[in-house]
Design a protein around this motif. Sequence first.
Motif, PDB file in Angstrom:
ATOM      1  N   LYS A  96       0.836  -1.210   0.000  1.00  0.00           N
ATOM      2  CA  LYS A  96       0.000   0.000   0.000  1.00  0.00           C
ATOM      3  C   LYS A  96       0.868   1.256   0.000  1.00  0.00           C
ATOM      4  CE  LYS A  96      -2.146  -1.493   3.658  1.00  0.00           C
ATOM      5  NZ  LYS A  96      -3.027  -1.614   4.850  1.00  0.00           N
ATOM      6  N   MET A  97       1.892   1.258   0.830  1.00  0.00           N
ATOM      7  CA  MET A  97       2.785   2.408   0.894  1.00  0.00           C
ATOM      8  C   MET A  97       3.668   2.520  -0.355  1.00  0.00           C
ATOM      9  SD  MET A  97       2.076   4.108   3.536  1.00  0.00           S
ATOM     10  CE  MET A  97       0.385   3.628   3.180  1.00  0.00           C
ATOM     11  N   THR A  98       3.978   1.363  -0.968  1.00  0.00           N
ATOM     12  CA  THR A  98       4.762   1.385  -2.208  1.00  0.00           C
ATOM     13  C   THR A  98       3.992   2.090  -3.312  1.00  0.00           C
ATOM     14  OG1 THR A  98       5.814  -0.713  -1.581  1.00  0.00           O
ATOM     15  CG2 THR A  98       5.983  -0.040  -3.887  1.00  0.00           C
ATOM     16  N   LEU A  99       2.697   1.788  -3.429  1.00  0.00           N
ATOM     17  CA  LEU A  99       1.861   2.454  -4.433  1.00  0.00           C
ATOM     18  C   LEU A  99       1.743   3.951  -4.153  1.00  0.00           C
ATOM     19  CD1 LEU A  99      -1.057  -0.122  -4.954  1.00  0.00           C
ATOM     20  CD2 LEU A  99       0.823   0.408  -6.526  1.00  0.00           C
ATOM     21  N   CYS A 100       1.587   4.305  -2.879  1.00  0.00           N
ATOM     22  CA  CYS A 100       1.472   5.721  -2.512  1.00  0.00           C
ATOM     23  C   CYS A 100       2.775   6.468  -2.809  1.00  0.00           C
ATOM     24  CB  CYS A 100       1.106   5.863  -1.035  1.00  0.00           C
ATOM     25  SG  CYS A 100      -0.576   5.333  -0.646  1.00  0.00           S
ATOM     26  N   LEU A 101       3.906   5.807  -2.585  1.00  0.00           N
ATOM     27  CA  LEU A 101       5.197   6.430  -2.892  1.00  0.00           C
ATOM     28  C   LEU A 101       5.341   6.639  -4.395  1.00  0.00           C
ATOM     29  CD1 LEU A 101       7.954   7.426  -1.853  1.00  0.00           C
ATOM     30  CD2 LEU A 101       8.805   5.086  -2.140  1.00  0.00           C
ATOM     31  N   LEU A 102       4.870   5.676  -5.180  1.00  0.00           N
ATOM     32  CA  LEU A 102       4.909   5.808  -6.636  1.00  0.00           C
ATOM     33  C   LEU A 102       4.067   6.999  -7.091  1.00  0.00           C
ATOM     34  CD1 LEU A 102       5.772   4.699  -9.400  1.00  0.00           C
ATOM     35  CD2 LEU A 102       3.760   3.198  -9.327  1.00  0.00           C
ATOM     36  N   VAL A 103       2.884   7.165  -6.494  1.00  0.00           N
ATOM     37  CA  VAL A 103       2.027   8.313  -6.820  1.00  0.00           C
ATOM     38  C   VAL A 103       2.729   9.614  -6.449  1.00  0.00           C
ATOM     39  CG1 VAL A 103      -0.149   9.481  -6.272  1.00  0.00           C
ATOM     40  CG2 VAL A 103      -0.115   7.004  -6.609  1.00  0.00           C
ATOM     41  N   ILE A 128      13.393   1.428   0.366  1.00  0.00           N
ATOM     42  CA  ILE A 128      13.857   1.085   1.715  1.00  0.00           C
ATOM     43  C   ILE A 128      12.930   1.682   2.776  1.00  0.00           C
ATOM     44  CG2 ILE A 128      15.371   3.112   1.932  1.00  0.00           C
ATOM     45  CD1 ILE A 128      17.332   1.440   3.456  1.00  0.00           C
ATOM     46  N   PHE A 129      12.218   2.761   2.428  1.00  0.00           N
ATOM     47  CA  PHE A 129      11.354   3.435   3.394  1.00  0.00           C
ATOM     48  C   PHE A 129       9.934   2.877   3.420  1.00  0.00           C
ATOM     49  CE2 PHE A 129      14.469   6.655   1.960  1.00  0.00           C
ATOM     50  CZ  PHE A 129      15.118   6.859   3.167  1.00  0.00           C
ATOM     51  N   VAL A 130       9.603   1.991   2.504  1.00  0.00           N
ATOM     52  CA  VAL A 130       8.247   1.429   2.489  1.00  0.00           C
ATOM     53  C   VAL A 130       8.269  -0.056   2.851  1.00  0.00           C
ATOM     54  CG1 VAL A 130       7.227   3.124   0.942  1.00  0.00           C
ATOM     55  CG2 VAL A 130       8.402   1.147  -0.042  1.00  0.00           C
ATOM     56  N   GLN A 131       9.368  -0.503   3.457  1.00  0.00           N
ATOM     57  CA  GLN A 131       9.344  -1.803   4.127  1.00  0.00           C
ATOM     58  C   GLN A 131       8.498  -1.655   5.390  1.00  0.00           C
ATOM     59  OE1 GLN A 131      13.567  -3.680   4.128  1.00  0.00           O
ATOM     60  NE2 GLN A 131      13.855  -1.491   4.432  1.00  0.00           N
TER      61      GLN A 131
END
Length: 727
Positions: free
Chosen positions: A226-233, A510-513
């Motif tokens: 979920k956080m990986t997708l938000c970081l991509l956005v 590394i920050f969305v682990q």
Amino acid sequence: MPKNSKVTQREHSSEHVTESVADLLAHEEPVDYKRSILNVTGETWDKQKDGEEELDAENRPAWNSKLQYILAQIGYSVGLGNVWRFPYLCQKNGGGAYLVPYLVLLIIIGLPLFFLELAVGQRIRRGSIGVWNYICPRLGGIGYASCLVCFFVGLYYNVIIGWSIFYFFKSFQYPLPWSECPIVKNGSVAVVESECERSSATTYFWYRETLDISNSISESGGLNWKMTLCLLVAWSLVGLAMIKGIQSSGKVMYFSSLFPYVVLVCFLVRGLLLRGAVDGIMHMFTPKLDKMLDPQVWREAATQVFFALGLGFGGVIAFSSYNKQDNNCHFDATLVSFINFFTSVLATLVVFAVLGFKANIMNEKCVVENAEKILGYLNTNVLSHDLIPPHVNFSHLTAKDYNEMYRVIMTVKEGHFKELGLDACVLEDELNKSVQGTGLAFIAFTEAMTHFPASPFWSVMFFLMLINLGLGSMIGTMSGITTPIIDTFKVRKEVFTVGSCIFAFVVGLIFVQRSGNYFVTMFDDYSATLPLTVVVILENIAVAWIYGTKKFMQELTEMLGFQPYQFYYYTWKYVSPICMAVLMTASIIQLGVSPPGYSAWIREEAAEKFLFYPSWAMAILISLIILASLPLPLVFILRQFHLISDGSNALSVTYKKGRMMKDISNLEDNDETRFILSKVPSETPSPMPTHRSYLGPGSNSPMEMSSAPNGRYGSGYLLASTPESEL
């Protein structure tokens, strides 16, 4: 030599020759020196490159309007720290008394250094790498160090924008998903999630639903999709805002800079109408004057001033480099600095109004829970009914009545009072619970908003404000990377912007682990503070002591059309370097006294626990500080021992039509023969380009100069004037 030249005419004249070589050369017809046989550097003339260099300054992008530029600087300097860091420091360090050291340090450190960065960027019209290469080639590492720090900060800062995006989309539902603890089935029985029950609904949603956090930094736990997708956005938004340079980012600033003020004003009006808001604001403005004598308060105020204005990152220089050279950057510095300060005060009013409301809610909850305990003790005869004042009504129990009853019971049952497990329920204790950073935005504030009428609307507005604040700062941070790299290495803007965003997203995984929040804390605490302090000290020294404060003041007088106050002379030369050196020393001492650590969320205990970094994490931490600072000594050593060329010993004098690329007014009398005989003159020209040459001792040449369009900084190439018609 042409027949009509001064030299040829004088050969056939009996008139005594009194003009110097510099005077003779100044009257010659414009000749391209690189193309002539008098090229003393041995450089081969590249027609295509030469044309590109000539057009470089003319084709430099510019702000569409002064308003767009001011909004960009405000959007960059006003960031998340104004909303969740400044209120915390104000609460922790004496309330209203904290505003005094902050304002004093803003005036004697923040404003002068902010003005300095604006001035050098606007004058030289280059990013941070080019500016410091030009002013002092041996300190050219300042620009590279700024780029590295911007990269480190951008990596984790965009993660925070990603968190805000997640909460923003979760806000479009009623009730808000963090308003209640989830119910789980244990066989045929439905029970409240134990982790949530032992903490709170907002805390559980933050740590478990959002971050799904691990128990320590050593437990990676894999990626949180979920956080990986938000970081991509988040990186996609930054890339789209930056893709066309200031032509696109400038337009974004109209919304991203102004919208947070609309939200803050709405929150302030709504907050003042909440029950208990006045208690929070009174708590904020009640000064604890003894705190003003605490050195720690001044150190934290100086650090906040330093980071609030974005000093040392290169973003300020990058933005100002797109200005006209006659722009009044002193006005800009003063305006942006004090808008930043008043924004911090406005955000603090909003935070304390909302936290005052929350404190009243929590205090009332405390009164109700403890009143039920007392009723239980009365029914079981543990307490006597005679201890309860006759006017107390348990069905409408006020905080005042409870406090009176609490004091009576504590006095009578002094020996066994602790066994009763009663809480004092004092409003002041709730207000003193200091919360900062993610704890303020994603726990305390979200909990308060669950009690608002129409809570989803206010939640959407709040997190949209955080996204815009973060986006404005990210645009400035990325400009601190892209502008100097594009200026120096002539890479394509679109390609470099897209490539850097993709690379940053990959590294940022590394920050969305599940342990990513601990890495955010590490980068936030250690990747920027010390390196940036060193960078700003060297910036100050380069201008005030190496280039010369008097010369710099003269440059500003010619550029602005008026002489800046002598206040700046003394702050640049003495006050700011001393204060920054003290701050750096205090930061090093603080680092040594307080062993590096972080607050970990322990799932089994449903509570935070302070842990020290393991050895491998300490290695990363130290590497961050060393890597960010490494360009400073590296570039100095390489140029000091001439291992790389800084161009300072290359006397390539190039004439263009209407322009002279080197100031020969700086040649001493004994250098004129060397000049003709292709010897290196004893004195290189001033690296700071000027609109009109600095008339120092022994110089009376009126030749005009400005910045080089060829990107080879420190080579002594100067332009007579920078074309402003395109701006």
